[in-house]
Design a protein around this motif. Structure first.
Motif, short mmCIF file in Angstrom:
data_model
loop_
_atom_site.label_atom_id
_atom_site.label_comp_id
_atom_site.label_asym_id
_atom_site.label_seq_id
_atom_site.Cartn_x
_atom_site.Cartn_y
_atom_site.Cartn_z
N ARG A 204 40.96 49.16 45.21
CA ARG A 204 39.77 49.36 44.19
C ARG A 204 40.49 49.51 42.91
N THR A 205 41.51 50.00 42.64
CA THR A 205 42.03 50.09 41.29
C THR A 205 42.58 48.86 40.76
N GLY A 206 42.97 48.07 41.53
CA GLY A 206 43.56 46.72 41.22
C GLY A 206 42.12 45.99 40.72
N ALA A 207 41.28 45.94 41.58
CA ALA A 207 40.06 45.12 41.39
C ALA A 207 39.48 45.72 40.12
N VAL A 208 39.30 46.91 40.03
CA VAL A 208 38.55 47.43 38.56
C VAL A 208 39.71 47.00 37.36
N LEU B 7 39.85 39.92 32.42
CA LEU B 7 39.09 38.51 32.26
C LEU B 7 38.49 38.56 30.88
N LEU B 8 38.59 39.20 30.00
CA LEU B 8 38.22 39.23 28.51
C LEU B 8 38.49 37.88 28.04
N ALA C 243 40.25 32.73 37.05
CA ALA C 243 39.75 34.11 37.16
C ALA C 243 39.79 34.67 38.50
N ALA C 244 39.63 34.00 39.58
CA ALA C 244 39.74 34.25 41.05
C ALA C 244 41.13 34.69 41.03
N VAL C 245 42.28 34.01 40.71
CA VAL C 245 43.51 34.35 40.91
C VAL C 245 44.03 35.55 40.08
N ALA D 60 42.71 38.32 42.29
CA ALA D 60 43.43 38.24 43.58
C ALA D 60 44.82 39.05 43.24
N PHE D 61 45.60 38.72 42.27
CA PHE D 61 47.09 39.15 42.02
C PHE D 61 46.79 40.72 41.54
N THR D 62 45.82 40.76 40.54
CA THR D 62 45.69 42.14 40.43
C THR D 62 45.29 43.27 41.54
N ALA D 63 44.23 42.81 42.38
CA ALA D 63 43.95 43.63 43.59
C ALA D 63 45.19 43.67 44.37
#
Length: 148
Positions: A70-74, A80-81, A111-113, A116-119
């Motif tokens: 959750r922290t990574g997704a947020v 994404l700016l 953006a999807a990558v 995914a990597f941040t999450a």
């Protein structure tokens, strides 16, 4: 068939932590990236925030990996700016329309990558935090605490 209700960040402690830690760590990564001279994304602050989340929620029924994810997704939101800025500039290029569509699709893939990597960095950090908490003697509960 009724859909399960989405968790309310005002009452769900794990989401509250993920929102605050994710936005702060994502903004830190974004600001560090703007200061860098080369294109380089360091997800250390995201993973560190997730490790803290894994340790903090180790004695609850929520898995550290879940808090980290959750922290990574947020944290991906501030990252994404720049993608949004590029997306706004695509229509201004002098090129065939089909090429603009291809660029937009590729940008969606980028953006999807990023998400995914941040999450993934958050999930790994959260799992590491939960493991660390176990080594420090804070075991995860298998059921909700009594009276709460």
């Amino acid at each position: 068939m009724a859909r399960p209700a989405l968790p309310d960040p005002r009452t769900d402690a794990a989401w509250r932590y993920a929102l605050v830690a994710g936005l702060v760590s994502g903004a830190t990564v974004l600001l560090a990236g703007w200061r860098a001279t080369e294109l380089d994304a360091r997800l250390g602050p995201v993973a560190l925030a997730a490790v803290f989340g894994g340790v903090l929620f180790a004695n609850t029924t929520i898995a550290g990996k879940t808090v980290g994810l959750r922290t990574g997704a947020v944290a991906a939101v501030p990252l994404l700016l720049p993608v949004g800025a590029v997306a706004r500039s695509i229509p201004t290029f002098a090129q065939p329309a089909w090429f603009g569509v291809v660029q937009t699709l590729l940008l969606v893939g980028v953006a999807a990558v990023v998400i995914a990597f941040t999450a993934l960095a958050g999930a790994v950090g959260g799992a590491l935090g939960e493991w660390l908490a176990g080594k420090l003697g804070r075991e995860r509960r298998s059921s909700p605490p009594a009276g709460g």
